[in-house]
Design an enzyme around this catalytic site. Structure first.
Site, short mmCIF file in Angstrom:
data_model
loop_
_atom_site.label_atom_id
_atom_site.label_comp_id
_atom_site.label_asym_id
_atom_site.label_seq_id
_atom_site.Cartn_x
_atom_site.Cartn_y
_atom_site.Cartn_z
NE ARG A 42 -7.20 28.29 -43.60
CZ ARG A 42 -6.45 29.24 -44.14
NH1 ARG A 42 -5.18 29.00 -44.44
NH2 ARG A 42 -6.94 30.43 -44.40
NE ARG A 87 -8.36 32.56 -41.45
CZ ARG A 87 -7.29 32.93 -42.14
NH1 ARG A 87 -6.13 32.34 -41.93
NH2 ARG A 87 -7.35 33.90 -43.03
CE LYS A 118 0.38 33.54 -47.31
NZ LYS A 118 -0.84 33.01 -47.94
NE ARG A 120 -3.04 39.06 -47.87
CZ ARG A 120 -3.04 38.18 -46.90
NH1 ARG A 120 -2.22 38.31 -45.89
NH2 ARG A 120 -3.86 37.14 -46.92
NE ARG A 126 -8.97 34.93 -47.07
CZ ARG A 126 -8.79 33.73 -46.52
NH1 ARG A 126 -9.78 32.86 -46.45
NH2 ARG A 126 -7.62 33.41 -46.03
P1 AMP Z 1 -4.33 35.68 -43.73
O1 AMP Z 1 -4.44 35.03 -42.40
O2 AMP Z 1 -2.92 36.00 -44.13
O3 AMP Z 1 -5.06 34.91 -44.81
O4 AMP Z 1 -5.07 37.10 -43.60
C1 AMP Z 1 -6.44 37.19 -43.29
C2 AMP Z 1 -6.97 38.56 -43.65
O5 AMP Z 1 -6.26 39.56 -42.90
C3 AMP Z 1 -6.77 38.97 -45.11
O6 AMP Z 1 -7.78 38.47 -45.96
C4 AMP Z 1 -6.80 40.49 -44.98
O7 AMP Z 1 -8.13 40.95 -44.79
C5 AMP Z 1 -6.05 40.73 -43.68
N1 AMP Z 1 -4.59 40.86 -43.94
C6 AMP Z 1 -3.60 40.02 -43.53
N2 AMP Z 1 -2.41 40.44 -43.93
C7 AMP Z 1 -2.63 41.59 -44.62
C8 AMP Z 1 -1.78 42.50 -45.31
N3 AMP Z 1 -0.45 42.29 -45.39
N4 AMP Z 1 -2.36 43.57 -45.90
C9 AMP Z 1 -3.68 43.80 -45.83
N5 AMP Z 1 -4.54 42.96 -45.23
C10 AMP Z 1 -4.03 41.86 -44.61
#
Ligand code: AMP
Length: 216
Positions: free
Chosen positions: A131, A164, A17, A92, A175
């Protein structure tokens, strides 16, 4: 010319994404709204929201809907979103999708497509644990499939690359299971609303070319 400009990217962590968003933003000038990036910035600044989110993110769980929804609402109201936007990592959960629909209606905007990047779990785990992210710009690399020219250094801006905290094997597995339980139902949600587009291609260039066909 971009005909379809307000997009949601759906897909598991590691589906691409962020990588595809980066290309489309550069190509079409649309705004990038990554809730993960916004939350990581809050964590880095040590704000109250960041402190609340840090522990949850480290465990690979989702932060409360209320917190992300208000962040997205504010961001969508900013002027650069007029040109179009990509929601990356939001919504999400079904409650987040319902909140988004209400916020968009208030702002007089609508979603043109929810684009689903479908990737097998095995590939996702391999990608996530290899990554690398840039500290200086938003560039994303992968030790196995897309390494930087010089180890540990960003090709684009020369800053340091890092892994990360939530890309460790254990957290990445959590996740993925959170994705299957809480986010996958959104595929049906957007299909029922006639907005789902499931990408058929694999690989960055092929995906970008396929998406140009439906967006331009
Ligand atoms: P990402 O960078 O999109 O993989 O997000 C990293 C982390 O941020 C996720 O594993 C969640 O802990 C938190 N996070 C990001 N977007 C959301 C969302 N829309 N709702 C809840 N938690 C989020």
């Amino acid at each position: 010319m971009l005909k379809k400009k307000n997009l949601i990217f759906l897909g598991a962590p590691g589906a691409g994404k962020g990588t595809i968003s980066n290309v489309l933003i550069a190509k079409y000038g649309v705004a990038h709204i990554s809730t993960g990036d916004i939350l990581r910035a809050e964590v880095a600044k040590g704000t109250p929201a960041g402190k609340e989110a840090a522990v949850i993110m480290k465990a690979g769980k989702l932060v409360p809907d209320e917190l992300v929804c208000s962040m997205v609402k504010n961001r969508l109201a900013e002027p650069d979103c007029e040109k179009g936007f990509i929601l990356d990592g939001f919504p999400r959960t079904i409650p987040q999708a319902d909140r988004l629909a209400a916020v968009l209606a208030e702002l007089g905007k609508e979603i043109d497509y929810a684009i689903y990047l479908k990737v097998e779990d095995e590939v996702l785990l391999q990608r996530l644990t290899a990554r690398l992210n840039c500290r200086g710009c938003d560039a994303i690399y992968n030790k196995l499939f897309m390494p930087p020219k010089t180890e540990g250094i960003c090709d684009k801006c020369g800053s340091e690359l890092f892994q990360r905290a939530d890309d460790s094997l254990e957290t990445a597995k959590n996740r993925l299971s959170v994705f299957h339980q809480q986010t996958q139902p959104l595929i049906d949600y957007y299909e029922q609303r006639g907005l789902l587009y499931t990408c058929k291609s694999t690989g960055k260039d092929a995906i970008v070319a396929e998406l140009a066909g439906i967006l331009e």
